[in-house]
Motif scaffolding. Structure first.
Motif, PDB file in Angstrom:
ATOM      1  N   VAL A  39      75.570  18.193   3.213  1.00 46.23           N
ATOM      2  CA  VAL A  39      76.135  18.924   2.435  1.00 46.23           C
ATOM      3  C   VAL A  39      77.313  19.484   2.872  1.00 46.23           C
ATOM      4  CG1 VAL A  39      73.893  19.930   1.495  1.00 46.23           C
ATOM      5  CG2 VAL A  39      74.898  21.028   3.385  1.00 46.23           C
ATOM      6  N   GLN A  40      78.097  20.031   2.023  1.00 45.62           N
ATOM      7  CA  GLN A  40      79.405  20.413   2.392  1.00 45.62           C
ATOM      8  C   GLN A  40      80.250  19.716   3.161  1.00 45.62           C
ATOM      9  OE1 GLN A  40      76.930  24.610   2.618  1.00 45.62           O
ATOM     10  NE2 GLN A  40      78.424  24.307   4.385  1.00 45.62           N
ATOM     11  N   ASP A  68      74.976  15.592  -0.778  1.00 45.48           N
ATOM     12  CA  ASP A  68      74.664  16.165  -1.954  1.00 45.48           C
ATOM     13  C   ASP A  68      76.154  15.689  -2.782  1.00 45.48           C
ATOM     14  OD1 ASP A  68      74.645  18.496  -3.651  1.00 45.48           O
ATOM     15  OD2 ASP A  68      76.019  19.428  -2.336  1.00 45.48           O
ATOM     16  N   LEU A  91      70.913  18.360  -5.015  1.00 42.29           N
ATOM     17  CA  LEU A  91      70.439  19.074  -4.075  1.00 42.29           C
ATOM     18  C   LEU A  91      68.785  19.775  -4.514  1.00 42.29           C
ATOM     19  CD1 LEU A  91      71.503  20.854  -1.695  1.00 42.29           C
ATOM     20  CD2 LEU A  91      71.890  22.766  -3.478  1.00 42.29           C
ATOM     21  N   ASP A  92      68.253  19.198  -5.616  1.00 40.99           N
ATOM     22  CA  ASP A  92      67.074  19.322  -6.214  1.00 40.99           C
ATOM     23  C   ASP A  92      66.059  18.760  -4.912  1.00 40.99           C
ATOM     24  OD1 ASP A  92      68.613  19.593  -8.803  1.00 40.99           O
ATOM     25  OD2 ASP A  92      66.694  20.051  -9.289  1.00 40.99           O
ATOM     26  N   VAL A  94      65.891  18.754  -1.932  1.00 38.63           N
ATOM     27  CA  VAL A  94      65.718  19.747  -0.865  1.00 38.63           C
ATOM     28  C   VAL A  94      64.795  20.845  -1.251  1.00 38.63           C
ATOM     29  CG1 VAL A  94      66.812  21.734   0.896  1.00 38.63           C
ATOM     30  CG2 VAL A  94      68.145  19.780  -0.063  1.00 38.63           C
ATOM     31  N   VAL A  95      64.732  21.133  -2.470  1.00 39.91           N
ATOM     32  CA  VAL A  95      63.907  22.033  -2.997  1.00 39.91           C
ATOM     33  C   VAL A  95      62.409  21.433  -3.253  1.00 39.91           C
ATOM     34  CG1 VAL A  95      63.058  23.643  -5.041  1.00 39.91           C
ATOM     35  CG2 VAL A  95      65.644  23.553  -4.120  1.00 39.91           C
ATOM     36  N   TRP A 106      67.835  23.589   8.894  1.00 39.79           N
ATOM     37  CA  TRP A 106      69.300  23.588   8.604  1.00 39.79           C
ATOM     38  C   TRP A 106      69.930  23.500   9.971  1.00 39.79           C
ATOM     39  CZ3 TRP A 106      71.405  25.353   3.410  1.00 39.79           C
ATOM     40  CH2 TRP A 106      72.987  25.176   3.474  1.00 39.79           C
TER      41      TRP A 106
ATOM     42  N   THR B  21      75.853  27.112  -0.957  1.00 40.39           N
ATOM     43  CA  THR B  21      74.629  26.133  -0.973  1.00 40.39           C
ATOM     44  C   THR B  21      73.393  26.917  -1.114  1.00 40.39           C
ATOM     45  OG1 THR B  21      76.264  24.728   0.256  1.00 40.39           O
ATOM     46  CG2 THR B  21      73.804  23.932   0.138  1.00 40.39           C
ATOM     47  N   ALA B  22      73.183  27.612  -0.251  1.00 35.88           N
ATOM     48  CA  ALA B  22      71.875  28.523  -0.344  1.00 35.88           C
ATOM     49  C   ALA B  22      71.718  29.277  -1.645  1.00 35.88           C
ATOM     50  CB  ALA B  22      71.981  29.607   0.761  1.00 35.88           C
ATOM     51  N   ARG B  24      72.966  27.992  -4.413  1.00 31.81           N
ATOM     52  CA  ARG B  24      72.461  26.746  -5.427  1.00 31.81           C
ATOM     53  C   ARG B  24      71.047  26.607  -5.320  1.00 31.81           C
ATOM     54  NH1 ARG B  24      75.780  22.078  -3.448  1.00 31.81           N
ATOM     55  NH2 ARG B  24      74.669  21.081  -5.136  1.00 31.81           N
ATOM     56  N   LEU B  25      70.613  26.549  -4.077  1.00 32.97           N
ATOM     57  CA  LEU B  25      69.151  26.195  -3.726  1.00 32.97           C
ATOM     58  C   LEU B  25      68.105  26.952  -4.601  1.00 32.97           C
ATOM     59  CD1 LEU B  25      69.206  25.145  -0.065  1.00 32.97           C
ATOM     60  CD2 LEU B  25      68.509  23.568  -2.132  1.00 32.97           C
ATOM     61  N   ILE B  28      68.071  26.628  -8.163  1.00 38.43           N
ATOM     62  CA  ILE B  28      67.165  25.500  -8.547  1.00 38.43           C
ATOM     63  C   ILE B  28      65.824  26.014  -8.511  1.00 38.43           C
ATOM     64  CG2 ILE B  28      66.385  23.300  -7.674  1.00 38.43           C
ATOM     65  CD1 ILE B  28      69.160  22.640  -6.813  1.00 38.43           C
ATOM     66  N   ALA B  29      65.504  26.411  -7.424  1.00 41.00           N
ATOM     67  CA  ALA B  29      64.002  26.947  -7.359  1.00 41.00           C
ATOM     68  C   ALA B  29      63.599  27.857  -8.346  1.00 41.00           C
ATOM     69  CB  ALA B  29      63.914  27.627  -5.919  1.00 41.00           C
TER      70      ALA B  29
END
Lengths: 107, 137
Positions: A39-40, A68, A91-92, A94-95, A106, B21-22, B24-25, B28-29
């Motif tokens: 990422v980033q 990402d 990024l989904d 990761v979830v 991380w 980014t955090a 964004r996560l 999503i959740a």
């Protein structure tokens, strides 16, 4: 054996970048399913370049390397400009990994 | 039964892309209707600081409305709304010690102060945890 996902956010000139690469290799050598998620600024290494070569080499050891999509877009990196070993990803994922109980770290 | 996740944040607002980014996560959740526990530690306590104020940009000749400066506490409120809309939840705790150190105690109402015990309870009670450390350690 466990499923690991390592999230890497720093660019290839930073020490953490190589630490994550080494950790991914060690986890894979121990038999764990391992994914490296860029990422980033880490997505800068998704282009074919000497700096990104170590990550591209990881895929030959069975490590998935994903980048990402949003971070790629922010940096103007098109899928066609990426090293073929590295795939763009949402990024989904990761979830998804967290929800599936994978060990997500991380760096 | 809903999936529950804990996120620990440590970076102060406006300093690291990690925070974006955090969030964004978390977004999503939240859209999946998960039950989320957030522990804001160290500089991250300032994310929920209610006194953040938008400003104009003289260099670009933008007034406050044109500049539309992002405020993290507004993002946090929006994340809560998203979670509720999707029948999930967010419990957001700001580390009290970290807030005291930084003189921050005026948080948006959808968050609260707490201690490391909250974090331990979050980790113990949820399905999984992601710790997003600072960029400086």
């Amino acid at each position: 054996m466990s499923n690991y996902m390592l999230i890497l956010s720093c660019g290839p000139s930073e020490g953490r970048f190589h630490r994550a690469e080494e950790m991914a290799r060690m986890l894979r050598n121990q038999g764990h399913e391992t994914t490296l998620f860029l990422v980033q600024n880490a997505t800068l290494a998704a282009r074919p370049s000497p700096a990104g070569k170590p990550l591209q080499d990881l895929t030959s050891q069975g490590i998935s390397v994903l980048a990402d999509e949003f971070s790629l877009k922010e940096r103007g990196i098109l899928p066609a400009q990426m090293a073929h070993e590295i795939s763009p990803a949402s990024l989904d994922l990761v979830v998804d990994a967290l929800a599936a109980g994978h060990k997500v770290l991380w760096e | 039964m809903s999936i529950s996740l804990t996120f620990a944040l440590m970076d102060a607002p406006y300093e690291s892309s990690r925070t974006v980014t955090a969030l964004r996560l978390i977004d999503i959740a939240a859209r999946r209707g998960y039950d989320l526990k957030i522990f804001a530690y160290e500089g991250a306590v300032a994310l929920a600081y209610k006194d953040q104020a938008a400003h104009a940009n003289i260099v670009h000749k933008h007034d406050i409305e044109e500049e539309n400066h992002p405020l993290p506490h507004k993002w946090i409120e929006s994340l809560h709304e998203t979670a509720v809309q999707h029948k999930g939840s967010i419990e957001w705790v700001n580390c009290d010690i970290c807030g005291d150190e930084r003189g921050i105690d005026n948080y948006v109402e959808c968050t609260r102060g707490g201690t490391h015990v909250d974090f331990w309870q979050f980790v113990s009670s949820t399905d999984n945890t992601l710790v997003i450390g600072t960029t400086t350690t």
